[in-house]
Design an enzyme around this catalytic site. Sequence first.
Site, PDB file in Angstrom:
ATOM      1  N   CYS A   1      19.307   0.835   1.750  1.00 56.06           N
ATOM      2  CA  CYS A   1      18.919  -0.429   2.425  1.00 56.06           C
ATOM      3  C   CYS A   1      18.346   0.091   3.781  1.00 56.06           C
ATOM      4  CB  CYS A   1      20.036  -1.350   2.848  1.00 56.06           C
ATOM      5  SG  CYS A   1      21.216  -0.894   3.944  1.00 56.06           S
TER       6      CYS A   1
ATOM      7  N   ALA B   1       0.820  -1.289   0.098  1.00 59.16           N
ATOM      8  CA  ALA B   1      -0.081   0.048  -0.089  1.00 59.16           C
ATOM      9  C   ALA B   1       0.834   1.183   0.190  1.00 59.16           C
ATOM     10  CB  ALA B   1      -1.111  -0.044   1.161  1.00 59.16           C
TER      11      ALA B   1
END
Length: 379
Positions: free
Chosen positions: A320, A198
């Site tokens: 990351c 989402a």
Amino acid sequence: MNASRPSVYLDYNATAPLRPEAKDALLRALESPANPSSVHAAGRAARDLVERARAEVAALVGVPAGSVTFVSGGTEANALAIESAKAAGVERIIISAIEHDAVMETAKASGLPVEALPVDNRGVADLDWLAQALDKPGKTLVCLMLANNETGVIQPVDKASTLVRAHDGWLHVDAVQAAGKIAIDFSGLGADTLALSAHKLGGPQGVGALIAGTRATVTRRLHGGGQERGRRAGTENVAGIAAFGAAAKVGRETLASMAEQAQWRDALAQRLKAEGAVVLGEGADRLPQTLCFAGEGFGSEVQVMTMDLAGVMVSAGSACSSGKVKASRVVDAMGRADLAPFALRVSGGWASTEDDWIKCGDAWLAAWKRIGARRREVA
Ligand code: PLP
């Protein structure tokens, strides 16, 4: 953030800002919380929110509502797909060399043999390689993302699915970055499973979905209640799911507006290239709102910090989760290891303006010119 200078946010591929429609749905759902498994009126109202959202998420990718399993995000959707394929008897996994860590690390953790499907210098998967690899014995799971998170390069998933089906394999498609940016037709892609998240399309973080076609059986990873038709136990994140549904609906209805993002993105690319930057994946079909480029000698981490000081928020090619920046393995896989430490990703979306893209270019070019001047002084 500098209060006198409004900031520019062009990091939608990390997380898109919450759409107002999603925020409204989220708040409305939180105002009258109830458990969708309860049989009383409040429970039925919560169930209704979940099922309406399911219908919207299903419409986003053109599937019946029953194909949607809500999960905690893209990472869990990918893991559920890979574990389901393993439970269905796949004996090995082929993943494209540019998959997100959510796919790569889960594949490695599966205990099955894993091979990397190479990409060409545009960042497109090599289907000749895939055809040969599939000829080896053993039922195979192939993981090929629909669009790459760093370069935006769109993969030939429909062609790959023809190969995978001919070998009775399982094709999993990570469509986390593509959803809400390009149209997705699940059956046209020929996928067995497909992952959505989402927060990449204007919904909240911590909610996603796994889409499963008729050939795929979804395994139960979490044991407990019978939620999500027994596929994923645990009380549903009703507010998050309702907001996901709202974001999916508006994303689908406003898809055409992405064309202007492409225009502004391309105008920025022209300015950068004129000053010596290299655009990665330019020769391939790409998401309309993603630009990955490199300025040789201008390290990704320094670029991100310099841009941030100038009020422009973007990401290194490969940020990351720890916030550290490593050289981009995607750019490396494209045969441009020389540029991997210098890759920057700019990604816009539903609220980005032309001015945002222009300001991003202004900030980067100013920094690039300063670096060039310093180099000339040293030389
Ligand atoms: N797959 C891709 C291509 C992504 O870009 C991301 C997030 O960056 C994920 C999966 C993981 O999604 P989530 O953050 O919802 O777990």
